[in-house]
Design a protein around this motif. Sequence first.
Motif, PDB file in Angstrom:
ATOM      1  N   SER A  37       0.684  -1.065  -0.028  1.00  0.00           N
ATOM      2  CA  SER A  37      -0.059  -0.035   0.012  1.00  0.00           C
ATOM      3  C   SER A  37       0.734   1.179   0.077  1.00  0.00           C
ATOM      4  N   GLU A  38       0.308   2.282  -0.354  1.00  0.00           N
ATOM      5  CA  GLU A  38       0.950   3.549  -0.313  1.00  0.00           C
ATOM      6  C   GLU A  38       1.303   4.207   0.980  1.00  0.00           C
ATOM      7  N   ALA A  39       0.489   3.655   2.024  1.00  0.00           N
ATOM      8  CA  ALA A  39       0.737   3.912   3.467  1.00  0.00           C
ATOM      9  C   ALA A  39       2.189   3.089   3.853  1.00  0.00           C
ATOM     10  N   THR A  40       2.129   2.049   3.202  1.00  0.00           N
ATOM     11  CA  THR A  40       3.225   1.212   3.911  1.00  0.00           C
ATOM     12  C   THR A  40       4.564   1.735   3.161  1.00  0.00           C
ATOM     13  N   ALA A  41       4.643   1.945   2.000  1.00  0.00           N
ATOM     14  CA  ALA A  41       5.609   2.512   1.046  1.00  0.00           C
ATOM     15  C   ALA A  41       6.112   3.805   1.595  1.00  0.00           C
ATOM     16  N   GLN A  42       5.120   4.621   2.033  1.00  0.00           N
ATOM     17  CA  GLN A  42       5.587   6.068   2.888  1.00  0.00           C
ATOM     18  C   GLN A  42       6.251   5.650   4.184  1.00  0.00           C
ATOM     19  N   ARG A  43       5.602   4.592   5.069  1.00  0.00           N
ATOM     20  CA  ARG A  43       6.299   4.238   6.127  1.00  0.00           C
ATOM     21  C   ARG A  43       7.812   3.756   6.135  1.00  0.00           C
ATOM     22  N   VAL A  44       8.029   2.947   5.147  1.00  0.00           N
ATOM     23  CA  VAL A  44       9.478   2.468   4.691  1.00  0.00           C
ATOM     24  C   VAL A  44      10.331   3.598   4.208  1.00  0.00           C
ATOM     25  N   ARG A  45       9.927   4.546   3.412  1.00  0.00           N
ATOM     26  CA  ARG A  45      10.632   5.590   3.109  1.00  0.00           C
ATOM     27  C   ARG A  45      11.063   6.442   4.436  1.00  0.00           C
ATOM     28  N   GLU A  46      10.037   6.957   5.162  1.00  0.00           N
ATOM     29  CA  GLU A  46      10.356   7.586   6.366  1.00  0.00           C
ATOM     30  C   GLU A  46      11.391   6.818   7.233  1.00  0.00           C
ATOM     31  N   ALA A  47      11.403   5.732   7.419  1.00  0.00           N
ATOM     32  CA  ALA A  47      12.028   5.039   8.213  1.00  0.00           C
ATOM     33  C   ALA A  47      13.417   4.753   7.798  1.00  0.00           C
ATOM     34  N   ALA A  48      13.751   4.710   6.229  1.00  0.00           N
ATOM     35  CA  ALA A  48      15.032   4.621   5.835  1.00  0.00           C
ATOM     36  C   ALA A  48      15.670   5.874   5.851  1.00  0.00           C
ATOM     37  N   ARG A  49      14.758   7.156   5.768  1.00  0.00           N
ATOM     38  CA  ARG A  49      15.306   8.225   5.895  1.00  0.00           C
ATOM     39  C   ARG A  49      16.010   8.595   7.497  1.00  0.00           C
ATOM     40  N   GLU A  50      14.901   8.338   8.294  1.00  0.00           N
ATOM     41  CA  GLU A  50      15.434   8.536   9.822  1.00  0.00           C
ATOM     42  C   GLU A  50      16.616   7.719  10.103  1.00  0.00           C
ATOM     43  N   LEU A  51      16.744   6.354   9.602  1.00  0.00           N
ATOM     44  CA  LEU A  51      18.089   5.774   9.988  1.00  0.00           C
ATOM     45  C   LEU A  51      19.077   5.866   9.011  1.00  0.00           C
ATOM     46  N   GLY A  52      19.052   7.007   7.967  1.00  0.00           N
ATOM     47  CA  GLY A  52      20.251   7.061   7.251  1.00  0.00           C
ATOM     48  C   GLY A  52      20.571   5.999   6.347  1.00  0.00           C
ATOM     49  N   TYR A  53      19.600   5.130   5.946  1.00  0.00           N
ATOM     50  CA  TYR A  53      19.769   3.823   5.261  1.00  0.00           C
ATOM     51  C   TYR A  53      20.100   4.204   3.843  1.00  0.00           C
ATOM     52  N   ARG A  54      21.136   3.911   3.119  1.00  0.00           N
ATOM     53  CA  ARG A  54      21.161   3.772   1.690  1.00  0.00           C
ATOM     54  C   ARG A  54      21.536   2.544   1.137  1.00  0.00           C
ATOM     55  N   PRO A  55      20.849   2.050   0.100  1.00  0.00           N
ATOM     56  CA  PRO A  55      20.785   0.725  -0.512  1.00  0.00           C
ATOM     57  C   PRO A  55      22.332   0.702  -0.842  1.00  0.00           C
ATOM     58  N   ASN A  56      22.877  -0.527  -0.886  1.00  0.00           N
ATOM     59  CA  ASN A  56      24.174  -0.802  -1.552  1.00  0.00           C
ATOM     60  C   ASN A  56      23.923  -1.430  -2.907  1.00  0.00           C
ATOM     61  N   LEU A  57      23.839  -0.019  -4.026  1.00  0.00           N
ATOM     62  CA  LEU A  57      23.257  -0.515  -5.159  1.00  0.00           C
ATOM     63  C   LEU A  57      24.292  -1.357  -5.931  1.00  0.00           C
ATOM     64  N   ALA A  58      25.554  -1.035  -5.868  1.00  0.00           N
ATOM     65  CA  ALA A  58      26.454  -1.641  -6.603  1.00  0.00           C
ATOM     66  C   ALA A  58      26.430  -3.287  -6.327  1.00  0.00           C
ATOM     67  N   ALA A  59      26.384  -3.558  -4.887  1.00  0.00           N
ATOM     68  CA  ALA A  59      26.503  -5.084  -4.734  1.00  0.00           C
ATOM     69  C   ALA A  59      24.958  -5.741  -5.133  1.00  0.00           C
ATOM     70  N   ARG A  60      23.869  -4.861  -5.122  1.00  0.00           N
ATOM     71  CA  ARG A  60      22.554  -5.409  -5.378  1.00  0.00           C
ATOM     72  C   ARG A  60      22.694  -5.816  -7.090  1.00  0.00           C
ATOM     73  N   ASN A  61      23.488  -4.749  -7.588  1.00  0.00           N
ATOM     74  CA  ASN A  61      23.429  -5.031  -9.142  1.00  0.00           C
ATOM     75  C   ASN A  61      24.422  -6.032  -9.531  1.00  0.00           C
ATOM     76  N   LEU A  62      25.369  -6.079  -8.875  1.00  0.00           N
ATOM     77  CA  LEU A  62      26.288  -7.316  -9.191  1.00  0.00           C
ATOM     78  C   LEU A  62      25.796  -8.655  -8.857  1.00  0.00           C
ATOM     79  N   ARG A  63      24.912  -8.692  -7.937  1.00  0.00           N
ATOM     80  CA  ARG A  63      24.322  -9.848  -7.342  1.00  0.00           C
ATOM     81  C   ARG A  63      23.246 -10.383  -8.415  1.00  0.00           C
ATOM     82  N   LEU A  64      22.451  -9.312  -8.897  1.00  0.00           N
ATOM     83  CA  LEU A  64      21.302  -9.717  -9.894  1.00  0.00           C
ATOM     84  C   LEU A  64      21.936  -9.679 -11.229  1.00  0.00           C
ATOM     85  N   GLY A  65      23.118  -9.111 -11.367  1.00  0.00           N
ATOM     86  CA  GLY A  65      23.632  -9.122 -12.992  1.00  0.00           C
ATOM     87  C   GLY A  65      22.727  -8.156 -13.770  1.00  0.00           C
TER      88      GLY A  65
END
Length: 336
Positions: A37-65
């Motif tokens: 849901s939109e509400a869940t997505a918003q909650r995840v984005r807020e949690a990521a912002r508050e924690l200062g979380y940044r996805p490791n894009l390079a590791a993910r891309n290499l793993r998924l090819g």
Amino acid sequence: MARAGTRPTSRDVAQAAGVSQAAVSLVLGDKWRGRVSEATAQRVREAARELGYRPNLAARNLRLGHTRTVLLVVPALTTEFFAGVYTGAARVAAEHGFGVVLYPSPEGIGPARDPFASAQAALDGVIASSMAADALTPIRGDQLPLVMLDSDPEGSLGAATVNLDITDGIRQVTEHLLGLGHRTFLHLAADVPSWTFEVRARELAARIAAVPGTTVHTARAPISIQGALTAAETALRRHPATAVICDDDKLAAGAYKAIRRLGLRIPDDISVTGLDDLALATAIDPELTTVRLDAELFGERGMQALLAVLEGREPTEGDIPVQLVVRGSTAPPPAH
């Protein structure tokens, strides 16, 4: 919650938002619509912002090819040196199934605009040549593996730093000129706020100061032939010298023009040295004594360092050797 001093993970975000890690991946990968849901997505984005979380894009891309793409950021495309850096980096990249995207930073030194704002996940890493690390933050330099070239290794934001041995290049130049008997010098310095040019100035001043009876004056010029001509002519009128040490071959070409405008001869009246060994060095007359920088090897080592970072290995250490090439622009000073 993330432990103090550790980088927050997607698990931390999931716990803070009260959702699964799969939901976090969907939201932060922008693939959530129709799945959460939109509400869940918003909650995840807020949690990521508050924690200062940044996805490791390079590791993910290499793993998924998904992608094997590296961004090479250079100050400008107006010098063949950076073309050589690209050639070397692209050659090593191709051997490992990577492509290299070349991006010149506006004005060469200021913060680089993000050329991939809508596609930040399409990059595995960044190689940045001759730039301040903080100028790279807008292009995901804080989220992707970053290798800095020609940059201060102390306090670098990069995961690795690869340098040419510029200090030794200046040592070779000054020993050559001092050995010929020169004692009065003009340093035609690049008017660019960059670590590599600070190193040249510092090493030159130290080397010359160590020899009694020497003087060195500094004139700053933009890296252009006209800028160097103006700066060198003004400086030499005020402070006559028997040798001009230039931060760059293009500056040396401008110095040649200034010296001839003053009615002096190279190298009979005044010696000139450059740094780079561009094609220009053998196009001017007399041919220029300069320090050869292997731009392609530089690019190769930069790409090899990034591959090492991506694979969790330690990059090769040690600066790349440089070589003084003595040609016709240097000779003993005129006898008084």
